[in-house]
Write an enzyme that holds these catalytic residues in place. Structure first.
Site, short mmCIF file in Angstrom:
data_model
loop_
_atom_site.label_atom_id
_atom_site.label_comp_id
_atom_site.label_asym_id
_atom_site.label_seq_id
_atom_site.Cartn_x
_atom_site.Cartn_y
_atom_site.Cartn_z
CD GLU A 182 -5.57 6.02 0.43
OE1 GLU A 182 -5.85 4.82 0.42
OE2 GLU A 182 -4.63 6.48 1.10
CG HIS A 213 0.27 6.15 -0.62
ND1 HIS A 213 -0.71 6.95 -1.17
CD2 HIS A 213 -0.33 5.47 0.39
CE1 HIS A 213 -1.85 6.75 -0.50
NE2 HIS A 213 -1.65 5.85 0.45
CG HIS A 236 -1.84 1.15 1.31
ND1 HIS A 236 -3.13 1.11 0.86
CD2 HIS A 236 -1.66 2.41 1.78
CE1 HIS A 236 -3.70 2.30 1.04
NE2 HIS A 236 -2.83 3.10 1.61
CD GLU A 237 1.49 3.65 3.73
OE1 GLU A 237 1.71 4.74 3.19
OE2 GLU A 237 0.43 3.38 4.33
ZN ZN Z 1 -3.13 5.22 1.89
#
Ligand code: ZN
Length: 498
Positions: free
Chosen positions: A293, A267, A263-264
């Site tokens: 997101e 980003h 997830h990160e």
């Molecule tokens: Zn996030």
């Protein structure tokens, strides 16, 4: 253009202050000794106040007004023009907020967040009630100055996702809800995947090695970023050259850190791929929380919970984590895609997560439209959880007090998460149309083709394009919930034999 060069010099000072605050924040979250808090908070507060003051100072006013005059603006390149426009807009928005109101709002939010940390653990809604009430009232007041032409809630949405309105969100979320509620109902009639084999003892060293392996897989640039450990995972950076991520290790289950890293990592890729030409303009960051997101969720869910992805990489997991040698791939795949209504948003699965967001959106808009009182929050929360998810909290800690957003004044932020899911579905559909099926691409080890597509259509622009311009440019259409619903339906029908 001498004036423009002077302005860039001025912005450079602001950016240096911001970079210093980022580093203090990073240090406080990853390695600060317990007693170091007061000194670091003091430095952080001073530096961020200085940066804010420079943004609303008379000097800023002079720069943006002069540089917006036709003979200047018409002779600028696109990037400088956008830079001036963005700073002018933010100056215009903030210039009328009375200083006294602004500082009351800032101190209320930090106090409220502080009180919330204790209230949450003490399961104490009554203590938070006056904070919520005052926060809503101050938010309404501030928004009257910053977004005078909009309703409060539209103003709040616009500040996180430019151009977004309550009506847009309402329409999109209705469609999303109609698409996923029946799917979740069908899934609930099927046998749930077993997860017993996932619990064990997994050292931090093993998990860190695993995280680094997957950052390599997605081609995170270690010369322009690093990974550390913190209580709550986050990404922080000065894009594109210094973009850092954190994760948190659960020593009993590797999945928490594994999916945080993906997830990160999503980003971080977004920020690392921003065009370096934007450095120094303030445009070198993600364009909105929703688009941000969409990228993190793309890597975490669309790629990271895909069968073909694991067919390629599961062997490596078993090699790094010996405890996984007896867990078959099929068991693992079903386990990381278990759909089950639950109470806590951040622990929710890919599908029911959206309903957690829709509930928050419905509550927020009611609070700002005056149809809901703070005192009724727990009851409304209870009813909506029951209606949408079929589960009810047994305390405020896993109910109304679970998230930091409202206690810290971030109203209008929640919809970004579900919008991110919607956008990620649109990007997926477009990639499949232009380069080929994701499953096939992953099996052929062509993840980098997917990343290049995202880099070209989304990442490189930073804030040069608004969220809607990004979607339009990448997918030739407006925001559309259908692709993500189709993806959910296709994927989960197969996993659960619907
Ligand atoms: Zn996030």
């Amino acid at each position: 253009m001498e004036k423009l060069e002077q302005f860039k010099g001025y912005l450079n000072k602001i950016e240096n202050l911001r970079q210093a605050t980022r580093l203090i924040h990073w240090d406080m979250s990853t390695s600060m000794p317990k007693n170091g808090a007061p000194a670091n908070i003091a430095a952080l507060t001073m530096l961020s106040t200085e940066a804010f003051k420079m943004q609303v100072a008379d000097e800023m006013k002079e720069f943006v007004e002069v540089l917006s005059e036709p003979h200047y603006i018409e002779n600028m390149d696109d990037i400088s023009r956008k830079m001036v426009q963005e700073y002018k807009e933010s100056y215009e928005e903030n210039k009328n907020v009375p200083e006294e109101l602004y500082s009351r709002y800032v101190s209320l939010t930090s106090e409220s967040q502080h009180v919330w940390e204790t209230a949450k653990h003490a399961n104490d809604f009554e203590t938070m009630k006056p904070y919520f009430e005052e926060m809503i009232s101050l938010t309404k007041e501030v928004t009257k100055y910053t977004k005078p032409d909009k309703s409060t809630y539209d103003g709040l949405l616009d500040s996180y996702e430019k151009g977004l309105t309550e009506d847009n969100v309402d329409r999109l979320f209705k469609e999303l809800k109609d698409g996923i509620v029946p799917l979740i109902a069908e899934i609930s009639k099927r046998d749930m995947p077993d997860e017993a084999l996932f619990s064990g003892r997994f050292s931090k060293t093993e998990q860190e090695q695993l995280g680094n392996y997957f950052l390599e897989v997605i081609r995170f640039n270690f010369d322009a970023g690093c990974m550390a450990e913190s209580e709550h995972p986050f990404t922080l950076g000065s894009a594109p050259h210094d973009v850092r991520i954190t994760t948190n290790y659960d020593l009993k289950d590797i999945r928490s850190s594994l999916f945080s890293v993906l997830h990160e990592g999503g980003h971080a890729l977004y920020e690392q791929h921003i065009d370096p030409i934007l450095v120094g303009t303030g445009l070198n960051e993600g364009t909105s929380m929703g688009i941000h997101e969409s990228q993190s969720r793309f890597y975490e869910n669309i790629l990271g919970r895909n069968k073909a992805f694991w067919e390629k990489h599961y062997g490596k997991v078993q090699q790094i984590i010996p405890g996984y040698q007896d867990i078959p791939l099929e068991y693992f795949y079903r386990g990381i895609n278990k759909v089950e209504p639950s109470l806590v948003r951040i622990e929710a699965d890919e599908l029911t997560y959206n309903l957690h967001i829709i509930i928050r959106f419905e509550i927020e808009r009611a609070l700002f439209n005056g149809t809901l009182e703070v005192a009724d929050l727990p009851a409304v929360w209870h009813d909506k959880m029951k209606e949408y998810l079929g589960v009810v909290p047994d305390c405020h800690k896993n109910g109304i007090l679970q998230d930091v957003h409202w206690p810290s004044g971030m109203f209008g932020y929640f919809p970004s998460y579900a919008l991110g899911n919607i956008y990620s579905g649109q990007f997926l559909a477009q990639i499949e149309k232009e380069i080929g099926s994701i499953d096939q691409l992953l099996l052929e080890d062509r993840l980098s083709d997917i990343t290049s597509w995202l880099g070209q259509k989304v990442h490189q622009y930073g804030r040069m394009k608004t969220p809607t311009e990004i979607i339009q440019g990448a997918c030739n259409t407006g925001i559309d919930a259908k692709p993500i619903i189709e993806y959910y339906t296709r994927k989960y029908s197969k996993i659960y034999n619907l």
